[in-house]
Design a protein around this motif. Sequence first.
Motif, PDB file in Angstrom:
ATOM      1  N   GLY A  68       2.351  -1.622 -21.914  1.00  0.00           N
ATOM      2  CA  GLY A  68       2.893  -0.617 -21.012  1.00  0.00           C
ATOM      3  C   GLY A  68       2.221   0.728 -21.183  1.00  0.00           C
ATOM      4  N   VAL A  69       2.027   1.151 -22.421  1.00  0.00           N
ATOM      5  CA  VAL A  69       1.369   2.437 -22.701  1.00  0.00           C
ATOM      6  C   VAL A  69      -0.089   2.400 -22.245  1.00  0.00           C
ATOM      7  CG1 VAL A  69       0.559   3.954 -24.566  1.00  0.00           C
ATOM      8  CG2 VAL A  69       2.914   3.122 -24.561  1.00  0.00           C
ATOM      9  N   ARG A  70      -0.766   1.294 -22.505  1.00  0.00           N
ATOM     10  CA  ARG A  70      -2.170   1.178 -22.104  1.00  0.00           C
ATOM     11  C   ARG A  70      -2.317   1.328 -20.587  1.00  0.00           C
ATOM     12  NH1 ARG A  70      -5.596  -0.137 -18.737  1.00  0.00           N
ATOM     13  NH2 ARG A  70      -7.409  -1.346 -19.143  1.00  0.00           N
ATOM     14  N   PHE A  71      -1.466   0.639 -19.836  1.00  0.00           N
ATOM     15  CA  PHE A  71      -1.569   0.711 -18.378  1.00  0.00           C
ATOM     16  C   PHE A  71      -1.011   2.020 -17.828  1.00  0.00           C
ATOM     17  CE2 PHE A  71      -2.334  -3.811 -18.923  1.00  0.00           C
ATOM     18  CZ  PHE A  71      -3.389  -3.990 -18.055  1.00  0.00           C
ATOM     19  N   LEU A  72      -0.076   2.630 -18.524  1.00  0.00           N
ATOM     20  CA  LEU A  72       0.437   3.937 -18.098  1.00  0.00           C
ATOM     21  C   LEU A  72      -0.667   4.993 -18.174  1.00  0.00           C
ATOM     22  CD1 LEU A  72       2.802   5.733 -17.204  1.00  0.00           C
ATOM     23  CD2 LEU A  72       3.321   6.066 -19.629  1.00  0.00           C
ATOM     24  N   LYS A  73      -1.452   4.949 -19.244  1.00  0.00           N
ATOM     25  CA  LYS A  73      -2.568   5.895 -19.382  1.00  0.00           C
ATOM     26  C   LYS A  73      -3.554   5.757 -18.229  1.00  0.00           C
ATOM     27  CE  LYS A  73      -2.557   6.339 -24.403  1.00  0.00           C
ATOM     28  NZ  LYS A  73      -3.313   6.063 -25.627  1.00  0.00           N
ATOM     29  N   THR A  74      -3.885   4.532 -17.879  1.00  0.00           N
ATOM     30  CA  THR A  74      -4.818   4.306 -16.777  1.00  0.00           C
ATOM     31  C   THR A  74      -4.197   4.725 -15.448  1.00  0.00           C
ATOM     32  OG1 THR A  74      -5.717   2.425 -17.981  1.00  0.00           O
ATOM     33  CG2 THR A  74      -6.313   2.602 -15.677  1.00  0.00           C
ATOM     34  N   TRP A  75      -2.914   4.390 -15.254  1.00  0.00           N
ATOM     35  CA  TRP A  75      -2.248   4.718 -13.998  1.00  0.00           C
ATOM     36  C   TRP A  75      -2.150   6.225 -13.788  1.00  0.00           C
ATOM     37  CZ3 TRP A  75       2.472   7.079 -12.692  1.00  0.00           C
ATOM     38  CH2 TRP A  75       2.804   6.970 -11.341  1.00  0.00           C
ATOM     39  N   MET A  76      -1.974   6.982 -14.857  1.00  0.00           N
ATOM     40  CA  MET A  76      -1.882   8.439 -14.747  1.00  0.00           C
ATOM     41  C   MET A  76      -3.187   9.022 -14.195  1.00  0.00           C
ATOM     42  SD  MET A  76       1.165   9.505 -16.182  1.00  0.00           S
ATOM     43  CE  MET A  76       0.972  10.996 -17.073  1.00  0.00           C
ATOM     44  N   LYS A  77      -4.308   8.348 -14.452  1.00  0.00           N
ATOM     45  CA  LYS A  77      -5.599   8.820 -13.959  1.00  0.00           C
ATOM     46  C   LYS A  77      -5.904   8.295 -12.555  1.00  0.00           C
ATOM     47  CE  LYS A  77      -7.568   8.921 -18.576  1.00  0.00           C
ATOM     48  NZ  LYS A  77      -8.438   8.228 -19.512  1.00  0.00           N
ATOM     49  N   THR A  78      -5.590   7.028 -12.318  1.00  0.00           N
ATOM     50  CA  THR A  78      -6.059   6.378 -11.085  1.00  0.00           C
ATOM     51  C   THR A  78      -4.991   6.213 -10.009  1.00  0.00           C
ATOM     52  OG1 THR A  78      -5.541   4.170 -11.887  1.00  0.00           O
ATOM     53  CG2 THR A  78      -7.747   5.049 -12.412  1.00  0.00           C
ATOM     54  N   ARG A  79      -3.727   6.119 -10.411  1.00  0.00           N
ATOM     55  CA  ARG A  79      -2.598   5.867  -9.505  1.00  0.00           C
ATOM     56  C   ARG A  79      -2.750   4.547  -8.739  1.00  0.00           C
ATOM     57  NH1 ARG A  79       0.287   9.332 -12.079  1.00  0.00           N
ATOM     58  NH2 ARG A  79       0.553  11.407 -11.248  1.00  0.00           N
ATOM     59  N   ARG A  80      -3.395   3.568  -9.380  1.00  0.00           N
ATOM     60  CA  ARG A  80      -3.589   2.256  -8.745  1.00  0.00           C
ATOM     61  C   ARG A  80      -2.331   1.406  -8.907  1.00  0.00           C
ATOM     62  NH1 ARG A  80      -8.841  -0.077 -11.477  1.00  0.00           N
ATOM     63  NH2 ARG A  80      -7.453   0.392 -13.187  1.00  0.00           N
ATOM     64  N   LEU A  81      -1.970   0.740  -7.816  1.00  0.00           N
ATOM     65  CA  LEU A  81      -0.837  -0.169  -7.855  1.00  0.00           C
ATOM     66  C   LEU A  81      -1.179  -1.399  -8.702  1.00  0.00           C
ATOM     67  CD1 LEU A  81       1.942  -1.112  -6.827  1.00  0.00           C
ATOM     68  CD2 LEU A  81       0.765  -2.048  -4.851  1.00  0.00           C
ATOM     69  N   MET A  82      -2.366  -1.944  -8.461  1.00  0.00           N
ATOM     70  CA  MET A  82      -2.811  -3.143  -9.171  1.00  0.00           C
ATOM     71  C   MET A  82      -3.987  -2.809 -10.067  1.00  0.00           C
ATOM     72  SD  MET A  82      -0.991  -5.777  -8.269  1.00  0.00           S
ATOM     73  CE  MET A  82      -1.964  -7.216  -8.534  1.00  0.00           C
ATOM     74  N   PRO A  83      -3.987  -3.162 -11.281  1.00  0.00           N
ATOM     75  CA  PRO A  83      -2.932  -3.849 -12.015  1.00  0.00           C
ATOM     76  C   PRO A  83      -1.995  -2.888 -12.743  1.00  0.00           C
ATOM     77  CG  PRO A  83      -4.869  -3.801 -13.378  1.00  0.00           C
ATOM     78  CD  PRO A  83      -5.228  -3.101 -12.070  1.00  0.00           C
ATOM     79  N   ASP A  84      -2.336  -1.597 -12.729  1.00  0.00           N
ATOM     80  CA  ASP A  84      -1.667  -0.643 -13.608  1.00  0.00           C
ATOM     81  C   ASP A  84      -0.160  -0.537 -13.392  1.00  0.00           C
ATOM     82  OD1 ASP A  84      -4.204  -0.049 -14.679  1.00  0.00           O
ATOM     83  OD2 ASP A  84      -4.563   1.410 -13.103  1.00  0.00           O
ATOM     84  N   LEU A  85       0.267  -0.181 -12.199  1.00  0.00           N
ATOM     85  CA  LEU A  85       1.690   0.019 -11.956  1.00  0.00           C
ATOM     86  C   LEU A  85       2.464  -1.291 -12.096  1.00  0.00           C
ATOM     87  CD1 LEU A  85       3.849   2.083 -11.339  1.00  0.00           C
ATOM     88  CD2 LEU A  85       3.467   1.687  -8.909  1.00  0.00           C
ATOM     89  N   LEU A  86       1.881  -2.379 -11.644  1.00  0.00           N
ATOM     90  CA  LEU A  86       2.527  -3.677 -11.785  1.00  0.00           C
ATOM     91  C   LEU A  86       2.778  -3.999 -13.257  1.00  0.00           C
ATOM     92  CD1 LEU A  86       3.571  -6.340 -10.608  1.00  0.00           C
ATOM     93  CD2 LEU A  86       1.237  -7.205 -10.775  1.00  0.00           C
ATOM     94  N   MET A  87       1.787  -3.783 -14.103  1.00  0.00           N
ATOM     95  CA  MET A  87       1.944  -4.077 -15.531  1.00  0.00           C
ATOM     96  C   MET A  87       2.932  -3.115 -16.205  1.00  0.00           C
ATOM     97  SD  MET A  87       0.555  -6.835 -16.468  1.00  0.00           S
ATOM     98  CE  MET A  87       0.576  -6.651 -18.245  1.00  0.00           C
ATOM     99  N   ILE A  88       2.972  -1.879 -15.753  1.00  0.00           N
ATOM    100  CA  ILE A  88       3.965  -0.941 -16.285  1.00  0.00           C
ATOM    101  C   ILE A  88       5.369  -1.448 -15.963  1.00  0.00           C
ATOM    102  CG2 ILE A  88       4.923   1.395 -16.064  1.00  0.00           C
ATOM    103  CD1 ILE A  88       1.993   2.292 -15.427  1.00  0.00           C
ATOM    104  N   LEU A  89       5.586  -1.852 -14.719  1.00  0.00           N
ATOM    105  CA  LEU A  89       6.901  -2.348 -14.309  1.00  0.00           C
ATOM    106  C   LEU A  89       7.267  -3.649 -15.029  1.00  0.00           C
ATOM    107  CD1 LEU A  89       6.733  -1.572 -10.490  1.00  0.00           C
ATOM    108  CD2 LEU A  89       7.971  -0.310 -12.264  1.00  0.00           C
ATOM    109  N   LEU A  90       6.314  -4.548 -15.161  1.00  0.00           N
ATOM    110  CA  LEU A  90       6.577  -5.795 -15.877  1.00  0.00           C
ATOM    111  C   LEU A  90       6.870  -5.532 -17.358  1.00  0.00           C
ATOM    112  CD1 LEU A  90       3.877  -8.120 -14.296  1.00  0.00           C
ATOM    113  CD2 LEU A  90       6.355  -8.229 -13.963  1.00  0.00           C
ATOM    114  N   SER A  91       6.180  -4.564 -17.930  1.00  0.00           N
ATOM    115  CA  SER A  91       6.439  -4.193 -19.324  1.00  0.00           C
ATOM    116  C   SER A  91       7.852  -3.645 -19.472  1.00  0.00           C
ATOM    117  CB  SER A  91       5.423  -3.151 -19.804  1.00  0.00           C
ATOM    118  OG  SER A  91       4.122  -3.682 -19.798  1.00  0.00           O
TER     119      SER A  91
END
Length: 113
Positions: A68-91
């Motif tokens: 969750g933390v790994r994908f949150l860091k990436t999502w904060m930069k890119t705001r991509r739904l896939m795979p970042d936000l999906l993995m954050i929600l699944l986490s």
Amino acid sequence: MDLTIVVVIAYGLFCLAGGIIGYAKAKSRASLIAGIISGIVLFVSAYGMTEGIRIASFVVLIAAILLGVRFLKTWMKTRRLMPDLLMILLSLVTLIVVGLDMLKKGKGDAFVS
């Protein structure tokens, strides 16, 4: 089958599939290796949970936090739904379901069934 086990297995499948997709799309060996390792750890932990090994639940929580933390860091930069936000929600879902299951069963020593 227990809902908690189903959630952990589904999370493991998403990790495994995500690693394979990451490799197929971007030739990312790191994604492939991380996806395979995460998936295997989650599958083994799900099995351990079915056998009543309580530490398996802690392993799932640690994996969900790290992913969750790994994908949150990436999502904060890119705001991509896939795979970042999906993995954050699944986490988050995995953390909540496994955490509540641990609280429900949490009597006595956390490491011995």
